[in-house]
Design an enzyme around this catalytic site. Structure first.
Site, PDB file in Angstrom:
ATOM      1  N   LYS A 184       0.842  -1.196   0.000  1.00 16.35           N
ATOM      2  CA  LYS A 184       0.000   0.000   0.000  1.00 16.35           C
ATOM      3  C   LYS A 184       0.888   1.262   0.000  1.00 16.35           C
ATOM      4  CE  LYS A 184      -3.893  -2.324   2.299  1.00 16.35           C
ATOM      5  NZ  LYS A 184      -4.666  -2.476   3.566  1.00 16.35           N
ATOM      6  N   TYR A 219     -12.449  -4.244  -3.555  1.00 14.94           N
ATOM      7  CA  TYR A 219     -13.015  -4.732  -2.288  1.00 14.94           C
ATOM      8  C   TYR A 219     -14.398  -5.341  -2.481  1.00 14.94           C
ATOM      9  CZ  TYR A 219      -8.967  -3.213   0.254  1.00 14.94           C
ATOM     10  OH  TYR A 219      -7.669  -3.103   0.696  1.00 14.94           O
ATOM     11  N   ASN A 265      -1.700  -0.385   7.277  1.00 19.77           N
ATOM     12  CA  ASN A 265      -1.093  -1.676   7.623  1.00 19.77           C
ATOM     13  C   ASN A 265      -0.231  -2.241   6.494  1.00 19.77           C
ATOM     14  OD1 ASN A 265      -3.138  -2.354   5.905  1.00 19.77           O
ATOM     15  ND2 ASN A 265      -4.342  -3.505   7.399  1.00 19.77           N
ATOM     16  N   HIS A 284      -1.921  -5.270   1.238  1.00 23.32           N
ATOM     17  CA  HIS A 284      -3.142  -6.041   0.995  1.00 23.32           C
ATOM     18  C   HIS A 284      -2.733  -7.451   0.614  1.00 23.32           C
ATOM     19  CE1 HIS A 284      -6.865  -7.654  -0.473  1.00 23.32           C
ATOM     20  NE2 HIS A 284      -6.194  -8.081  -1.528  1.00 23.32           N
ATOM     21  N   GLU A 336      -9.233 -11.230  -7.820  1.00 20.63           N
ATOM     22  CA  GLU A 336      -8.421 -10.021  -7.641  1.00 20.63           C
ATOM     23  C   GLU A 336      -7.288  -9.951  -8.676  1.00 20.63           C
ATOM     24  OE1 GLU A 336      -7.166  -9.861  -3.545  1.00 20.63           O
ATOM     25  OE2 GLU A 336      -9.224  -9.714  -2.806  1.00 20.63           O
TER      26      GLU A 336
HETATM   27  P1  ADP Z   1      -7.363  -7.258   5.484  1.00 19.87           P
HETATM   28  O1  ADP Z   1      -6.591  -6.230   4.671  1.00 19.87           O
HETATM   29  O2  ADP Z   1      -6.562  -7.721   6.666  1.00 19.87           O
HETATM   30  O3  ADP Z   1      -7.890  -8.395   4.640  1.00 19.87           O
HETATM   31  P2  ADP Z   1     -10.069  -6.152   5.499  1.00 19.87           P
HETATM   32  O4  ADP Z   1     -10.282  -6.818   4.177  1.00 19.87           O
HETATM   33  O5  ADP Z   1     -11.080  -6.412   6.563  1.00 19.87           O
HETATM   34  O6  ADP Z   1      -8.630  -6.499   6.099  1.00 19.87           O
HETATM   35  O7  ADP Z   1     -10.014  -4.571   5.304  1.00 19.87           O
HETATM   36  C1  ADP Z   1      -9.299  -4.001   4.237  1.00 19.87           C
HETATM   37  C2  ADP Z   1      -8.470  -2.848   4.730  1.00 19.87           C
HETATM   38  O8  ADP Z   1      -9.327  -1.818   5.238  1.00 19.87           O
HETATM   39  C3  ADP Z   1      -7.539  -3.158   5.902  1.00 19.87           C
HETATM   40  O9  ADP Z   1      -6.329  -3.746   5.508  1.00 19.87           O
HETATM   41  C4  ADP Z   1      -7.358  -1.787   6.523  1.00 19.87           C
HETATM   42  O10 ADP Z   1      -6.422  -1.008   5.792  1.00 19.87           O
HETATM   43  C5  ADP Z   1      -8.738  -1.155   6.344  1.00 19.87           C
HETATM   44  N1  ADP Z   1      -9.623  -1.393   7.485  1.00 19.87           N
HETATM   45  C6  ADP Z   1     -10.319  -2.517   7.767  1.00 19.87           C
HETATM   46  N2  ADP Z   1     -11.073  -2.376   8.859  1.00 19.87           N
HETATM   47  C7  ADP Z   1     -10.890  -1.098   9.301  1.00 19.87           C
HETATM   48  C8  ADP Z   1     -11.403  -0.315  10.384  1.00 19.87           C
HETATM   49  N3  ADP Z   1     -12.257  -0.833  11.255  1.00 19.87           N
HETATM   50  N4  ADP Z   1     -10.983   0.951  10.516  1.00 19.87           N
HETATM   51  C9  ADP Z   1     -10.123   1.466   9.644  1.00 19.87           C
HETATM   52  N5  ADP Z   1      -9.608   0.800   8.598  1.00 19.87           N
HETATM   53  C10 ADP Z   1      -9.967  -0.468   8.418  1.00 19.87           C
HETATM   54 MG    MG Z   2      -9.372  -8.417   3.137  1.00 17.79          MG
END
Ligand code: ADP
Ligand code: MG
Length: 201
Positions: free
Chosen positions: A14, A54, A156, A159, A170
């Site tokens: 990211k 997404y 974080n 992805h 994807e």
């Molecule tokens: P992951 O990336 O671990 O698969 P998700 O698919 O649930 O997680 O969410 C996609 C991205 O959205 C996350 O990596 C994070 O950057 C952001 N995100 C998810 N949940 C939250 C939240 N509650 N508050 C802020 N950002 C979030």
């Molecule tokens: Mg995810």
């Protein structure tokens, strides 16, 4: 049935990962476990591209909302809403701002259990709670609480597709077939071949 070594998964670094100069470090983590890089490119994503990415998973909004609520409850905090879809919708808006802010580096990795393996090495969504030794656990410190307070997405670094099935959708979303390379890595002989021979002289 396809052999497990054919499994592929999608990863992207990211914008925060690129800005923190962590592209090489992140790539190395997946490379050294034995996965094969079969596609890679850098681009600045558009908001519609991010939204489509997404929403390829129709359950994503609800699941992201539920994960956020659980995160609050486990810390004894009151979530900003009890409605998972509503929280998921807000997360998506914030994600569009976050991911369109600068270049990302997309990669397709291939190897046995690629999707599960990459998720394990990447770590859980919230860096504050990601395991030590994972990329998100070791290289960044964000939390749902801080991201919410500042009305932004959790930063974080990475992805990673949630499953091999999600990964296929994807990969098609981000890569054309001719951007993926079919080749053999010599190390695959040791990882996968039934007989390890031809080593001794
Ligand atoms: P992951 O990336 O671990 O698969 P998700 O698919 O649930 O997680 O969410 C996609 C991205 O959205 C996350 O990596 C994070 O950057 C952001 N995100 C998810 N949940 C939250 C939240 N509650 N508050 C802020 N950002 C979030
Ligand atoms: Mg995810």
């Amino acid at each position: 049935m396809a052999h497990p070594k054919e499994e592929r998964t999608l990863v992207f670094v990211k914008p925060d990962g690129v800005q923190r100069s962590l592209i090489g470090e992140i790539l190395q983590r997946y490379e050294r476990v034995g996965l094969k890089l079969v596609g890679v490119k850098m681009l600045v994503p558009s908001a519609p591209q991010v939204e489509k990415h997404y929403l390829l998973d129709p359950g994503w909004k609800r699941a992201a909302g539920e994960k956020a609520i659980k995160g609050y409850e486990e810390k004894g905090l009151e979530p900003p809403s009890r409605e998972p879809e509503e929280i998921g919708g807000r997360v998506l808006e914030n994600l569009k701002n976050y991911l369109t802010a600068g270049p990302i580096v997309l990669m397709v990795w291939q190897g046995a259990h690629a999707a599960e393996l990459v998720r394990k090495i990447t770590g859980g969504t919230e860096p504050l709670r990601s395991d030590v030794g994972t990329i998100r656990g070791d290289y960044v410190l964000d939390s749902f609480q801080m991201a919410d307070q500042d009305k932004r997405a959790v930063r974080n670094l990475i992805h990673a597709s949630g499953s091999a099935g999600e990964a296929e959708k994807e990969i098609t979303h981000w890569f054309s077939a001719d951007e993926l390379v079919k080749y053999r890595l010599v190390g695959e002989h040791i990882l996968y071949d039934v007989n390890i021979d031809g080593i001794l002289e």
